[in-house]
Design a protein around this motif. Sequence first.
Motif, PDB file in Angstrom:
ATOM      1  N   ALA A   1     -16.964 -12.845  34.664  1.00 40.29           N
ATOM      2  CA  ALA A   1     -16.954 -13.978  33.730  1.00 40.29           C
ATOM      3  C   ALA A   1     -17.484 -13.583  32.366  1.00 40.29           C
ATOM      4  CB  ALA A   1     -17.766 -15.134  34.303  1.00 40.29           C
ATOM      5  N   ALA A   2     -18.579 -12.833  32.316  1.00 41.14           N
ATOM      6  CA  ALA A   2     -19.155 -12.443  31.025  1.00 41.14           C
ATOM      7  C   ALA A   2     -18.197 -11.549  30.246  1.00 41.14           C
ATOM      8  CB  ALA A   2     -20.496 -11.737  31.245  1.00 41.14           C
ATOM      9  N   ALA A   3     -17.562 -10.625  30.936  1.00 35.79           N
ATOM     10  CA  ALA A   3     -16.599  -9.742  30.276  1.00 35.79           C
ATOM     11  C   ALA A   3     -15.398 -10.535  29.774  1.00 35.79           C
ATOM     12  CB  ALA A   3     -16.153  -8.639  31.225  1.00 35.79           C
ATOM     13  N   ASN A   4     -14.936 -11.471  30.582  1.00 32.47           N
ATOM     14  CA  ASN A   4     -13.796 -12.300  30.172  1.00 32.47           C
ATOM     15  C   ASN A   4     -14.127 -13.140  28.946  1.00 32.47           C
ATOM     16  OD1 ASN A   4     -11.993 -11.422  32.132  1.00 32.47           O
ATOM     17  ND2 ASN A   4     -12.539 -13.038  33.588  1.00 32.47           N
ATOM     18  N   ASP A   5     -15.327 -13.730  28.941  1.00 33.18           N
ATOM     19  CA  ASP A   5     -15.694 -14.607  27.833  1.00 33.18           C
ATOM     20  C   ASP A   5     -15.785 -13.850  26.513  1.00 33.18           C
ATOM     21  OD1 ASP A   5     -15.759 -16.701  29.576  1.00 33.18           O
ATOM     22  OD2 ASP A   5     -17.932 -17.023  29.504  1.00 33.18           O
ATOM     23  N   ALA A   6     -16.078 -12.562  26.578  1.00 33.39           N
ATOM     24  CA  ALA A   6     -16.176 -11.749  25.360  1.00 33.39           C
ATOM     25  C   ALA A   6     -14.868 -11.051  25.012  1.00 33.39           C
ATOM     26  CB  ALA A   6     -17.280 -10.702  25.533  1.00 33.39           C
ATOM     27  N   ASN A   7     -13.841 -11.278  25.825  1.00 30.14           N
ATOM     28  CA  ASN A   7     -12.555 -10.602  25.638  1.00 30.14           C
ATOM     29  C   ASN A   7     -11.520 -11.596  25.124  1.00 30.14           C
ATOM     30  OD1 ASN A   7     -10.242  -9.069  25.727  1.00 30.14           O
ATOM     31  ND2 ASN A   7     -10.172  -8.907  27.954  1.00 30.14           N
ATOM     32  N   TYR A   8     -11.153 -11.450  23.853  1.00 30.60           N
ATOM     33  CA  TYR A   8     -10.142 -12.333  23.265  1.00 30.60           C
ATOM     34  C   TYR A   8      -8.802 -11.612  23.115  1.00 30.60           C
ATOM     35  CZ  TYR A   8     -14.378 -14.917  22.275  1.00 30.60           C
ATOM     36  OH  TYR A   8     -15.582 -15.576  22.401  1.00 30.60           O
ATOM     37  N   GLY A   9      -8.711 -10.422  23.676  1.00 28.32           N
ATOM     38  CA  GLY A   9      -7.511  -9.610  23.537  1.00 28.32           C
ATOM     39  C   GLY A   9      -6.536  -9.772  24.681  1.00 28.32           C
ATOM     40  N   GLY A  10      -5.499  -8.949  24.640  1.00 25.66           N
ATOM     41  CA  GLY A  10      -4.389  -9.087  25.569  1.00 25.66           C
ATOM     42  C   GLY A  10      -4.694  -8.724  26.999  1.00 25.66           C
ATOM     43  N   THR A  11      -5.854  -8.110  27.278  1.00 25.73           N
ATOM     44  CA  THR A  11      -6.192  -7.758  28.657  1.00 25.73           C
ATOM     45  C   THR A  11      -6.929  -8.870  29.393  1.00 25.73           C
ATOM     46  OG1 THR A  11      -8.246  -6.704  27.900  1.00 25.73           O
ATOM     47  CG2 THR A  11      -6.295  -5.291  28.124  1.00 25.73           C
ATOM     48  N   HIS A  12      -7.213  -9.974  28.715  1.00 22.14           N
ATOM     49  CA  HIS A  12      -7.832 -11.109  29.395  1.00 22.14           C
ATOM     50  C   HIS A  12      -6.844 -11.654  30.436  1.00 22.14           C
ATOM     51  CE1 HIS A  12      -9.314 -15.172  30.132  1.00 22.14           C
ATOM     52  NE2 HIS A  12     -10.465 -14.803  29.603  1.00 22.14           N
ATOM     53  N   PRO A  13      -7.312 -12.032  31.637  1.00 26.36           N
ATOM     54  CA  PRO A  13      -6.388 -12.507  32.678  1.00 26.36           C
ATOM     55  C   PRO A  13      -5.489 -13.655  32.230  1.00 26.36           C
ATOM     56  CG  PRO A  13      -8.563 -12.132  33.608  1.00 26.36           C
ATOM     57  CD  PRO A  13      -8.710 -11.944  32.135  1.00 26.36           C
ATOM     58  N   ALA A  14      -6.021 -14.601  31.446  1.00 26.62           N
ATOM     59  CA  ALA A  14      -5.197 -15.722  31.004  1.00 26.62           C
ATOM     60  C   ALA A  14      -4.122 -15.265  30.026  1.00 26.62           C
ATOM     61  CB  ALA A  14      -6.067 -16.802  30.357  1.00 26.62           C
ATOM     62  N   LEU A  15      -4.438 -14.289  29.176  1.00 27.47           N
ATOM     63  CA  LEU A  15      -3.446 -13.791  28.225  1.00 27.47           C
ATOM     64  C   LEU A  15      -2.382 -12.956  28.924  1.00 27.47           C
ATOM     65  CD1 LEU A  15      -5.760 -14.721  26.300  1.00 27.47           C
ATOM     66  CD2 LEU A  15      -4.950 -12.962  24.733  1.00 27.47           C
ATOM     67  N   GLU A  16      -2.792 -12.196  29.925  1.00 27.64           N
ATOM     68  CA  GLU A  16      -1.798 -11.461  30.703  1.00 27.64           C
ATOM     69  C   GLU A  16      -0.845 -12.430  31.407  1.00 27.64           C
ATOM     70  OE1 GLU A  16      -4.351  -8.984  33.113  1.00 27.64           O
ATOM     71  OE2 GLU A  16      -3.968  -7.266  31.788  1.00 27.64           O
ATOM     72  N   ALA A  17      -1.403 -13.531  31.907  1.00 31.82           N
ATOM     73  CA  ALA A  17      -0.563 -14.552  32.542  1.00 31.82           C
ATOM     74  C   ALA A  17       0.388 -15.169  31.526  1.00 31.82           C
ATOM     75  CB  ALA A  17      -1.449 -15.631  33.176  1.00 31.82           C
ATOM     76  N   ARG A  18      -0.109 -15.471  30.319  1.00 35.41           N
ATOM     77  CA  ARG A  18       0.751 -16.078  29.299  1.00 35.41           C
ATOM     78  C   ARG A  18       1.836 -15.110  28.827  1.00 35.41           C
ATOM     79  NH1 ARG A  18      -3.824 -17.941  26.236  1.00 35.41           N
ATOM     80  NH2 ARG A  18      -2.942 -16.897  24.408  1.00 35.41           N
ATOM     81  N   ALA A  19       1.517 -13.824  28.776  1.00 37.02           N
ATOM     82  CA  ALA A  19       2.530 -12.844  28.364  1.00 37.02           C
ATOM     83  C   ALA A  19       3.681 -12.816  29.365  1.00 37.02           C
ATOM     84  CB  ALA A  19       1.903 -11.460  28.235  1.00 37.02           C
ATOM     85  N   ARG A  20       3.360 -12.827  30.652  1.00 43.45           N
ATOM     86  CA  ARG A  20       4.421 -12.832  31.660  1.00 43.45           C
ATOM     87  C   ARG A  20       5.161 -14.162  31.666  1.00 43.45           C
ATOM     88  NH1 ARG A  20       0.606  -9.262  34.363  1.00 43.45           N
ATOM     89  NH2 ARG A  20      -0.614 -11.022  35.129  1.00 43.45           N
ATOM     90  N   LEU A  21       4.421 -15.263  31.453  1.00 42.97           N
ATOM     91  CA  LEU A  21       5.078 -16.565  31.372  1.00 42.97           C
ATOM     92  C   LEU A  21       5.983 -16.631  30.149  1.00 42.97           C
ATOM     93  CD1 LEU A  21       5.420 -19.515  32.297  1.00 42.97           C
ATOM     94  CD2 LEU A  21       3.387 -20.085  30.943  1.00 42.97           C
ATOM     95  N   GLY A  22       5.530 -16.100  29.005  1.00 46.29           N
ATOM     96  CA  GLY A  22       6.342 -16.125  27.797  1.00 46.29           C
ATOM     97  C   GLY A  22       7.655 -15.395  27.970  1.00 46.29           C
TER      98      GLY A  22
END
Length: 342
Positions: free
Chosen positions: A292-313
Amino acid sequence: MATIRRRAAFGLAAAAMLGTTASPASAEPAEAPEDVTPPDAARARARISFVYRRETRRARGTWSSHVSIVDPDGRVIPAVDDNADTVVNAQSVNKIAVAVAVLDKVDRGLIRLDQKVSLTPEIIIKDGDGIFRLHKVYGDQITVAAALAALLLVSDDTAVRLCGLVCPAAELNEILRAKGFEQTQVIPVANPNRFYLGKTTARETHSLLEQLVAGKLVSADSTTFILDVLRSKDGYIDGVRRTMSTAERERVATKAGWLNSDRHEAGVIFDGNAKPMLTYAVFATGAFTGDAAANDANYGGTHPALEARARLGRAMLDAVSRLHSGSARSYRMRAYVPVNGG
């Protein structure tokens, strides 16, 4: 007897050996047939729904989303409706709403795009996102147009304050309410010209985007202004647009927002004839896969939510690629041509 997928069966066997229980319902959904570019709206909707469920389960977290496509008859067909009326912290996605309110005043002749606002030292937000904080020396006179472009393209946080100089928080909220957006509101502070970006729902943000591309919120020129910026290849590419070509990215108008555990994105996908094909508002927060701490400090493309959005996009773009929009309205922007100075 219901058929149990092989992966789920393995999970049950492993659980038995470990003395625990497992449920097939908790396993990942079965892979959809490779109908990546379906020929009709019904299958396109099913494809998008499947990929959304798969990716959000993998990423975990809490999601509030609304996605729709436009079929050849011009009907809007929901593909995802997941907690779409939940009020969420909009973060920078609400910068679209801020731009709409400012441009509404431009359309009514109350302010001008070439009107100047001052980039004074005290107005600079020295942390966060944007370009104005990088100037290091301040005193520039910035046009309202430049402030809006920075607001939408690089999500400039100081640009929020610049917009507040010409559209105070109370007036901004009043403009949005008058357009039917009761939940999409900024949060005023003691200084009437400043505000936090506030709240929204996935359904309201989706509606705002739909009405924007339909020309119902601001003038044609103001609509073009917003969409030109949001579709620019120089804009945000870590989420929905990440695995797209330059030409494909220019078919997507998008705006992301993030803070703490929030990872949001909303926008519109256009077809090859520049007609709106798909509108999405995807808000995610909470405990995602991983630390959680690593995710909260990660605003880049390797964040799990962004990886999900990239595949969804990628899936959303492909799913509507063989369809034709029945929208009566099209929107065009100048094609990108690289240059080398001079």
